[in-house]
Scaffold this active site. Structure first.
Site, PDB file in Angstrom:
ATOM      1  N   LEU A  15       0.819  -1.224   0.000  1.00 52.54           N
ATOM      2  CA  LEU A  15       0.000   0.000   0.000  1.00 52.54           C
ATOM      3  C   LEU A  15       0.846   1.265   0.000  1.00 52.54           C
ATOM      4  O   LEU A  15       0.314   2.362  -0.102  1.00 52.54           O
ATOM      5  CB  LEU A  15      -0.857   0.033   1.265  1.00 52.54           C
ATOM      6  CG  LEU A  15      -2.081  -0.856   1.297  1.00 52.54           C
ATOM      7  CD1 LEU A  15      -2.721  -0.795   2.668  1.00 52.54           C
ATOM      8  CD2 LEU A  15      -3.078  -0.412   0.242  1.00 52.54           C
ATOM      9  N   GLY A  16       2.142   1.093   0.190  1.00 54.86           N
ATOM     10  CA  GLY A  16       3.004   2.272   0.292  1.00 54.86           C
ATOM     11  C   GLY A  16       3.134   2.775   1.721  1.00 54.86           C
ATOM     12  O   GLY A  16       3.224   3.978   1.963  1.00 54.86           O
ATOM     13  N   GLU A 150       3.095 -13.721  11.450  1.00 61.38           N
ATOM     14  CA  GLU A 150       4.465 -13.294  11.757  1.00 61.38           C
ATOM     15  C   GLU A 150       4.555 -11.982  12.516  1.00 61.38           C
ATOM     16  O   GLU A 150       5.477 -11.781  13.298  1.00 61.38           O
ATOM     17  CB  GLU A 150       5.290 -13.135  10.460  1.00 61.38           C
ATOM     18  CG  GLU A 150       5.619 -14.409   9.758  1.00 61.38           C
ATOM     19  CD  GLU A 150       4.591 -14.739   8.680  1.00 61.38           C
ATOM     20  OE1 GLU A 150       4.924 -15.534   7.810  1.00 61.38           O
ATOM     21  OE2 GLU A 150       3.459 -14.207   8.723  1.00 61.38           O
ATOM     22  N   LYS A 190     -15.695  -1.302   3.555  1.00 61.18           N
ATOM     23  CA  LYS A 190     -15.779  -2.483   4.433  1.00 61.18           C
ATOM     24  C   LYS A 190     -14.420  -3.120   4.748  1.00 61.18           C
ATOM     25  O   LYS A 190     -14.141  -3.435   5.909  1.00 61.18           O
ATOM     26  CB  LYS A 190     -16.739  -3.520   3.831  1.00 61.18           C
ATOM     27  CG  LYS A 190     -17.039  -4.701   4.739  1.00 61.18           C
ATOM     28  CD  LYS A 190     -18.057  -4.365   5.821  1.00 61.18           C
ATOM     29  CE  LYS A 190     -19.447  -4.425   5.249  1.00 61.18           C
ATOM     30  NZ  LYS A 190     -20.467  -3.839   6.116  1.00 61.18           N
ATOM     31  N   PRO A 191     -13.533  -3.315   3.731  1.00 61.54           N
ATOM     32  CA  PRO A 191     -12.235  -3.926   4.088  1.00 61.54           C
ATOM     33  C   PRO A 191     -11.485  -3.112   5.153  1.00 61.54           C
ATOM     34  O   PRO A 191     -10.831  -3.689   6.023  1.00 61.54           O
ATOM     35  CB  PRO A 191     -11.468  -3.934   2.760  1.00 61.54           C
ATOM     36  CG  PRO A 191     -12.525  -3.886   1.709  1.00 61.54           C
ATOM     37  CD  PRO A 191     -13.658  -3.088   2.279  1.00 61.54           C
ATOM     38  N   ASP A 241      -3.717   7.528  -5.634  1.00 67.60           N
ATOM     39  CA  ASP A 241      -2.599   7.095  -6.476  1.00 67.60           C
ATOM     40  C   ASP A 241      -1.969   8.331  -7.120  1.00 67.60           C
ATOM     41  O   ASP A 241      -2.678   9.221  -7.583  1.00 67.60           O
ATOM     42  CB  ASP A 241      -3.099   6.145  -7.571  1.00 67.60           C
ATOM     43  CG  ASP A 241      -3.776   4.909  -6.975  1.00 67.60           C
ATOM     44  OD1 ASP A 241      -3.533   4.617  -5.789  1.00 67.60           O
ATOM     45  OD2 ASP A 241      -4.547   4.247  -7.690  1.00 67.60           O
ATOM     46  N   CYS A 382      29.997  -1.145  -8.239  1.00 66.89           N
ATOM     47  CA  CYS A 382      30.409  -2.344  -7.500  1.00 66.89           C
ATOM     48  C   CYS A 382      30.737  -3.487  -8.476  1.00 66.89           C
ATOM     49  O   CYS A 382      31.792  -3.480  -9.091  1.00 66.89           O
ATOM     50  CB  CYS A 382      29.358  -2.728  -6.468  1.00 66.89           C
ATOM     51  SG  CYS A 382      30.054  -3.740  -5.159  1.00 66.89           S
ATOM     52  N   GLU A 406      35.263 -15.002  -8.020  1.00 70.93           N
ATOM     53  CA  GLU A 406      33.850 -15.241  -7.670  1.00 70.93           C
ATOM     54  C   GLU A 406      33.181 -16.122  -8.734  1.00 70.93           C
ATOM     55  O   GLU A 406      32.332 -16.943  -8.424  1.00 70.93           O
ATOM     56  CB  GLU A 406      33.088 -13.901  -7.557  1.00 70.93           C
ATOM     57  CG  GLU A 406      31.629 -14.084  -7.168  1.00 70.93           C
ATOM     58  CD  GLU A 406      30.853 -12.774  -7.005  1.00 70.93           C
ATOM     59  OE1 GLU A 406      31.395 -11.690  -7.310  1.00 70.93           O
ATOM     60  OE2 GLU A 406      29.697 -12.849  -6.578  1.00 70.93           O
ATOM     61  N   HIS A 508      28.792   1.931  -3.444  1.00 67.16           N
ATOM     62  CA  HIS A 508      27.412   2.120  -3.934  1.00 67.16           C
ATOM     63  C   HIS A 508      26.974   3.576  -3.733  1.00 67.16           C
ATOM     64  O   HIS A 508      26.333   3.891  -2.725  1.00 67.16           O
ATOM     65  CB  HIS A 508      26.455   1.187  -3.184  1.00 67.16           C
ATOM     66  CG  HIS A 508      26.644  -0.255  -3.532  1.00 67.16           C
ATOM     67  ND1 HIS A 508      26.000  -0.856  -4.580  1.00 67.16           N
ATOM     68  CD2 HIS A 508      27.439  -1.199  -2.982  1.00 67.16           C
ATOM     69  CE1 HIS A 508      26.364  -2.123  -4.660  1.00 67.16           C
ATOM     70  NE2 HIS A 508      27.241  -2.359  -3.706  1.00 67.16           N
ATOM     71  N   GLU A 510      24.621   5.067  -5.023  1.00 69.27           N
ATOM     72  CA  GLU A 510      23.156   5.213  -5.091  1.00 69.27           C
ATOM     73  C   GLU A 510      22.512   5.346  -3.708  1.00 69.27           C
ATOM     74  O   GLU A 510      21.391   5.837  -3.609  1.00 69.27           O
ATOM     75  CB  GLU A 510      22.531   4.043  -5.869  1.00 69.27           C
ATOM     76  CG  GLU A 510      22.616   2.664  -5.230  1.00 69.27           C
ATOM     77  CD  GLU A 510      23.867   1.869  -5.594  1.00 69.27           C
ATOM     78  OE1 GLU A 510      24.885   2.493  -5.954  1.00 69.27           O
ATOM     79  OE2 GLU A 510      23.832   0.628  -5.494  1.00 69.27           O
TER      80      GLU A 510
HETATM   81  N1  GLN Z   1      29.779  -9.831  -6.125  1.00 68.47           N
HETATM   82  C1  GLN Z   1      30.738  -8.773  -5.964  1.00 68.47           C
HETATM   83  C2  GLN Z   1      31.456  -8.871  -4.632  1.00 68.47           C
HETATM   84  O1  GLN Z   1      30.997  -9.518  -3.730  1.00 68.47           O
HETATM   85  C3  GLN Z   1      30.097  -7.421  -6.134  1.00 68.47           C
HETATM   86  C4  GLN Z   1      29.107  -7.098  -5.051  1.00 68.47           C
HETATM   87  C5  GLN Z   1      28.134  -6.006  -5.396  1.00 68.47           C
HETATM   88  O2  GLN Z   1      27.963  -5.648  -6.564  1.00 68.47           O
HETATM   89  N2  GLN Z   1      27.462  -5.462  -4.413  1.00 68.47           N
HETATM   90  O3  GLN Z   1      32.495  -8.300  -4.455  1.00 68.47           O
END
Ligand code: GLN
Length: 531
Positions: A15-16, A150, A190-191, A241, A382, A406, A508, A510
């Site tokens: 629902l946000g 839960e 009602k819900p 919305d 990454c 990896e 990261h 972001e």
């Molecule tokens: N799989 C890579 C690592 O573990 C990159 C991880 C990622 O992109 N967050 O180093």
């Protein structure tokens, strides 16, 4: 003494609630109060770090290295505050801590039970946030839907808090759904009535309802809901919305939810500093141009797996007055004989975000080759950095079998290898290199031009690293290592100065972008893609 706002959800999930909690927090902050947020997740995993992103969505990392639910990303983006390990609590974390205490002998003599031991542990997490964050108001979202098995112990814990603290220190917001029935063409309450009844059966009386519906409810419906749910009519808030989630705080502001909360708390309703947000919405609603960016990843079937990356692209778009449209590219599809020219024909930039495991890797490498050879702006995050150096080693330096351990633990040329302090790690959960680490930037590089400082702090989540043995050969062929962590001698940023815009980072970025403050790396990436 902190005051506590709790956000619960009823009828259906999705629902946000997270956006509602964030919007309330934003408004209270705009009124001059210091806010802090937390989310309770009812699953047994200690944190979402070990879950598949296709099921759970992105794992958001806090500065102190906690792997958390993606809602924390919304929280940080809305309130522009850094949250921490006290902000995401799961059933797994609660049970683990109670069981550890039991083994330690902390409850000697007692039978350890859900009530009071588990519920006390949950209450302690709420009060800990109140005592350690320095905030005036703590906003706590309870994951799941009322009625789920839960989440029962979380609801019981917050019921006890409502009882212990009383109305002047707690405020309960219940988010529900008002469905529209085609044919009879009406909204149905009602819900919501049923879900409030479920909540009251658990002993919780909501102070406000946030009603998600395709359009506003009528005054008559509000009166009906008020009567059946024991909620004052003015505390029934419509949540229609919207095109853009950043509209929601303003919708709630117009319905005075922040004033209602502050009045119940007996706190001053100070003037709201909200113009900056209204300005943002105006920008978002009036973006002049559009550009397409290709996001090449392995979890593209669930867009939420990349939510912070997507938001960061949008934030940079707001600054540069462009609407960013994402071309979702499943990297595994590129491994078959895909026509890359066709796939990327409208894209002004290519981004390869994070990921784990070997599936889809060669497709991402193909996309990187395409970006590098065709001078298309590229941003690697990454895994996207690790693959950029593998691609460069293979296709520019002639190290044909360059790889990461990896994907191939016995490869001859491990350009990306396990970090030395990871070699002895046995447990998978919570053991990556997590959270803030410092990075020093080299002058006269793209990275330096973006950040305009010598040292930066960025959040990490990885186990593998660039293998410094290959630094010389890559440098000789034109790669620049523009960001380094000096303490551990780890490569943090790479770039290709001959290219129009090719940069990738081990961290990261972001997680630190905000709607009104795009992250420097996304800012320059969108700027380059736009030109
Ligand atoms: N799989 C890579 C690592 O573990 C990159 C991880 C990622 O992109 N967050 O180093």
């Amino acid at each position: 003494m902190a005051k506590y706002v709790f956000v619960t959800g009823g009828v259906v999930s999705g629902l946000g609630k997270g956006i509602t909690a964030s919007s309330i927090a934003l408004l209270l902050k705009a009124r001059g109060y210091k806010v802090f947020m937390q989310k309770f997740d009812p699953y047994i995993n200690v944190d979402p770090g070990t879950m598949n992103p296709i099921q759970h969505g992105e794992v958001f990392v806090t500065y102190d290295g906690c792997e958390t639910d993606l809602d924390l990303g919304h929280y940080e983006r809305f309130i522009d505050e850094e949250l921490n390990y006290t902000s995401n609590i799961t059933s797994g974390k609660i049970y683990k801590s109670v069981i550890d205490k039991e083994r330690h002998g902390d409850y000697l003599g007692a039978t350890v039970q859900v009530v009071p031991h588990i519920t006390n542990e949950i209450k302690n997490k709420v009060y800990e946030a109140g005592n350690t964050s320095g905030a005036n108001i703590i906003i706590t979202e309870i994951g799941g839907t009322v009625g789920d098995i839960e989440s029962q112990c979380f609801l019981e814990a917050i019921r006890q808090i409502q009882y212990e603290k009383g109305q002047s220190d707690t405020f309960f917001v219940h988010c529900t759904l008002i469905p529209y029935i085609y044919g009879s063409n009406e909204l149905k309450t009602k819900p919501t009535q049923n879900s409030v009844r479920d909540l009251r059966n658990l002993g919780i009386r909501p102070d406000a309802l946030v009603c998600r519906a395709p359009f506003n409810t009528t005054q008559a419906m509000k009166e009906k809901l008020s009567m059946f749910c024991n909620v004052p009519v003015e505390n029934i808030i419509d949540s229609v919305d919207v095109k853009n989630i950043y509209d929601i705080p303003i919708n709630y502001y117009e319905q005075k939810i922040d004033e209602i909360i502050l009045k119940q708390f007996g706190l001053d309703v100070r003037e709201a500093n909200i113009d900056y947000w209204k300005k943002l919405i105006k920008t978002v609603d009036n973006l002049k141009n559009e550009i397409e960016i290709s996001l090449v990843g392995k979890y593209t079937e669930l867009h939420d797996a990349y939510i912070s990356v997507v938001e960061s692209l949008h934030h940079a778009g707001y600054k540069h007055n462009v609407k960013v449209n994402i071309n979702w590219v499943d990297s595994e599809q590129l491994e078959k004989d895909a026509d890359l020219k066709e796939v990327f024909k409208n894209s002004k930039g290519i981004i390869v975000p994070g990921g784990f495991g070997s599936r889809g890797i060669e497709g991402m490498i193909k996309a990187i080759t395409y970006a590098r050879e065709n001078n298309i702006p590229y941003l690697g995050l990454c895994l996207g950095m690790q693959l950029s150096v593998i691609e460069f080693a293979r296709n520019v330096c002639g190290i044909k079998d360059a790889n990461s351990t990896e994907f191939n633990p016995i490869c001859e040329n491990p350009i990306i290898d396990l970090m030395s302090d990871q070699k002895s790690v046995v447990n998978m959960g919570g053991t990556l290199r997590l959270g803030n680490y410092e990075c020093s930037l080299l002058k006269d590089t793209l990275a330096y031009a973006d950040y305009k400082k010598d040292k930066i702090l960025e959040r990490h989540r990885h186990r593998y690293e660039f293998n410094n043995k290959y630094k010389d050969v890559l440098e000789k062929h034109g790669m620049v290592f523009s960001g380094m962590n000096e303490q551990a001698n780890l490569v943090e940023i790479i770039e290709l100065p001959k290219h129009k815009h090719f940069i990738a980072c081990q961290f990261h970025p972001e997680f630190k972008s905000r709607p009104t403050k795009p992250h420097p790396l996304f800012d320059s990436f969108i700027k380059a893609s736009k030109n």
